[in-house]
Design an enzyme around this catalytic site. Structure first.
Site, PDB file in Angstrom:
ATOM      1  N   SER A 276       7.054  15.418   7.999  1.00  0.00           N
ATOM      2  CA  SER A 276       8.183  15.739   8.861  1.00  0.00           C
ATOM      3  C   SER A 276       8.916  16.984   8.386  1.00  0.00           C
ATOM      4  O   SER A 276       9.429  17.025   7.263  1.00  0.00           O
ATOM      5  CB  SER A 276       9.161  14.561   8.902  1.00  0.00           C
ATOM      6  OG  SER A 276      10.325  14.907   9.612  1.00  0.00           O
TER       7      SER A 276
ATOM      8  N   HIS B  33       5.172  16.873  12.052  1.00  0.00           N
ATOM      9  CA  HIS B  33       6.171  16.152  12.844  1.00  0.00           C
ATOM     10  C   HIS B  33       7.458  16.968  12.901  1.00  0.00           C
ATOM     11  O   HIS B  33       7.939  17.463  11.870  1.00  0.00           O
ATOM     12  CB  HIS B  33       6.434  14.786  12.213  1.00  0.00           C
ATOM     13  CG  HIS B  33       7.242  13.866  13.059  1.00  0.00           C
ATOM     14  ND1 HIS B  33       6.716  13.174  14.133  1.00  0.00           N
ATOM     15  CD2 HIS B  33       8.551  13.503  12.982  1.00  0.00           C
ATOM     16  CE1 HIS B  33       7.655  12.425  14.680  1.00  0.00           C
ATOM     17  NE2 HIS B  33       8.785  12.617  14.012  1.00  0.00           N
TER      18      HIS B  33
ATOM     19  N   ASP C 194      11.362  16.884  14.311  1.00  0.00           N
ATOM     20  CA  ASP C 194      12.444  16.062  14.858  1.00  0.00           C
ATOM     21  C   ASP C 194      13.525  16.911  15.510  1.00  0.00           C
ATOM     22  O   ASP C 194      14.056  17.837  14.888  1.00  0.00           O
ATOM     23  CB  ASP C 194      13.080  15.234  13.742  1.00  0.00           C
ATOM     24  CG  ASP C 194      12.175  14.120  13.255  1.00  0.00           C
ATOM     25  OD1 ASP C 194      11.706  13.337  14.098  1.00  0.00           O
ATOM     26  OD2 ASP C 194      11.934  14.037  12.036  1.00  0.00           O
TER      27      ASP C 194
ATOM     28  N   MET D 165      17.261  16.584  17.198  1.00  0.00           N
ATOM     29  CA  MET D 165      18.440  15.728  17.353  1.00  0.00           C
ATOM     30  C   MET D 165      19.558  16.518  18.020  1.00  0.00           C
ATOM     31  O   MET D 165      19.799  17.675  17.653  1.00  0.00           O
ATOM     32  CB  MET D 165      18.912  15.226  15.987  1.00  0.00           C
ATOM     33  CG  MET D 165      17.853  14.549  15.149  1.00  0.00           C
ATOM     34  SD  MET D 165      18.547  14.069  13.545  1.00  0.00           S
ATOM     35  CE  MET D 165      17.040  13.689  12.645  1.00  0.00           C
TER      36      MET D 165
ATOM     37  N   HIS E  49       9.305  15.111  18.326  1.00  0.00           N
ATOM     38  CA  HIS E  49      10.036  13.868  18.590  1.00  0.00           C
ATOM     39  C   HIS E  49      11.438  14.219  19.094  1.00  0.00           C
ATOM     40  O   HIS E  49      12.266  14.712  18.336  1.00  0.00           O
ATOM     41  CB  HIS E  49      10.080  13.071  17.271  1.00  0.00           C
ATOM     42  CG  HIS E  49      10.947  11.855  17.296  1.00  0.00           C
ATOM     43  ND1 HIS E  49      11.355  11.232  16.131  1.00  0.00           N
ATOM     44  CD2 HIS E  49      11.480  11.131  18.301  1.00  0.00           C
ATOM     45  CE1 HIS E  49      12.085  10.184  16.430  1.00  0.00           C
ATOM     46  NE2 HIS E  49      12.199  10.113  17.737  1.00  0.00           N
TER      47      HIS E  49
ATOM     48  N   MET F 275      14.944  13.306  19.993  1.00  0.00           N
ATOM     49  CA  MET F 275      16.043  12.346  19.878  1.00  0.00           C
ATOM     50  C   MET F 275      17.233  12.939  20.618  1.00  0.00           C
ATOM     51  O   MET F 275      18.247  13.322  20.020  1.00  0.00           O
ATOM     52  CB  MET F 275      16.358  12.087  18.401  1.00  0.00           C
ATOM     53  CG  MET F 275      15.305  11.264  17.706  1.00  0.00           C
ATOM     54  SD  MET F 275      15.617  11.063  15.933  1.00  0.00           S
ATOM     55  CE  MET F 275      14.668  12.457  15.297  1.00  0.00           C
TER      56      MET F 275
ATOM     57  N   MET G 281      10.193   3.460  15.289  1.00  0.00           N
ATOM     58  CA  MET G 281      11.085   3.875  14.220  1.00  0.00           C
ATOM     59  C   MET G 281      11.268   2.715  13.244  1.00  0.00           C
ATOM     60  O   MET G 281      11.690   1.629  13.639  1.00  0.00           O
ATOM     61  CB  MET G 281      12.436   4.316  14.780  1.00  0.00           C
ATOM     62  CG  MET G 281      12.390   5.557  15.663  1.00  0.00           C
ATOM     63  SD  MET G 281      11.723   7.009  14.811  1.00  0.00           S
ATOM     64  CE  MET G 281      12.888   7.214  13.465  1.00  0.00           C
TER      65      MET G 281
ATOM     66  N   ASP H  83       7.564   5.931  11.743  1.00  0.00           N
ATOM     67  CA  ASP H  83       8.380   6.989  11.135  1.00  0.00           C
ATOM     68  C   ASP H  83       9.609   6.354  10.510  1.00  0.00           C
ATOM     69  O   ASP H  83      10.383   5.681  11.200  1.00  0.00           O
ATOM     70  CB  ASP H  83       8.793   7.986  12.220  1.00  0.00           C
ATOM     71  CG  ASP H  83       9.636   9.132  11.687  1.00  0.00           C
ATOM     72  OD1 ASP H  83       9.828   9.218  10.463  1.00  0.00           O
ATOM     73  OD2 ASP H  83      10.092   9.949  12.508  1.00  0.00           O
TER      74      ASP H  83
END
Length: 216
Positions: free
Chosen positions: A7, A32, A34, A36, A65, A67, A138, A176
């Protein structure tokens, strides 16, 4: 086959290009990424400009991913900026909008998936399962790195694995959160085949050995 996906959230952003090289040299399969927004989760991370830079500096498969709230509004932009696979939270919008997001991702020629928070029932993914390539469970509360693996998620992993085997066997099952050389054994035992590791990978003195430990 176990797919490993370090990640980027745990990388050293002052030396991000070097860290991207180390991910490839360590033998990882995916990367990966992320995203947010500070609304769906109580933190803000990376967005489109960073993804563009990452894409320009690696040929690894990019697992993005989201979020973020209302992911259908930005899904296409993340696809165009370099994502190979985009996952969206089933909790982030109405089911109609989640279907819309998945359709948009697919129309961009990318793979798509859905994500479940720890408290979300595995059955929330049932209506999406026929149209996706990956389910992400998650095993920590989303929004922050460095958390401990929630062992109560093992029953959910097992149930989702059963659902996948019954209705979409080619779908990946990703976990994850809190993954290390010990917790990965539990995740794989219960059915996961894509493993995200952040702080465990980037803090390892030998990153190649860290990847090997996630596969064994």
């Amino acid at each position: 086959m176990i797919i490993t996906a370090p990640s980027v959230l745990s990388a050293d952003f002052a030396h991000l290009a070097d860290d991207l090289v180390s991910v490839k040299e360590a033998g990882a399969d995916w990367l990966h990424f992320d995203v947010m927004d500070g609304q769906f989760v109580p933190n803000i991370s990376m967005g489109l400009p960073v993804l563009k830079c990452v894409r320009a500096n690696t040929d690894l498969f990019l697992d993005v991913h989201l979020m973020i709230r209302e992911p259908q509004e930005l899904a296409a932009e993340f696809c165009k900026t370099g994502a190979d696979l985009v996952t969206v939270h089933v909790e982030a919008a109405s089911s109609v909008k989640i279907h819309e997001a998945l359709k948009t991702i697919r129309s961009c020629g990318k793979k798509c998936g859905v994500v479940l928070k720890p408290a979300t029932s595995p059955y929330a993914l049932r209506e999406f399962l026929p149209e996706i390539d990956l389910v992400l469970i998650m095993t920590v509360e989303p929004g922050f790195g460095g958390q401990s693996f929630i062992y109560e998620m093992t029953d959910k992993i097992a149930e989702v694995r059963k659902m996948i085997n019954e209705s979409n066997p080619s779908c990946f099952l990703e976990v994850d959160g809190g993954i290390n050389a010990e917790t990965v054994k539990t995740a794989v035992e219960y059915g996961a085949n894509v493993i995200v590791a952040g702080s465990y990978f980037f803090s390892a003195p030998d990153r190649k050995k860290a990847i090997e430990s996630l596969r064994n």
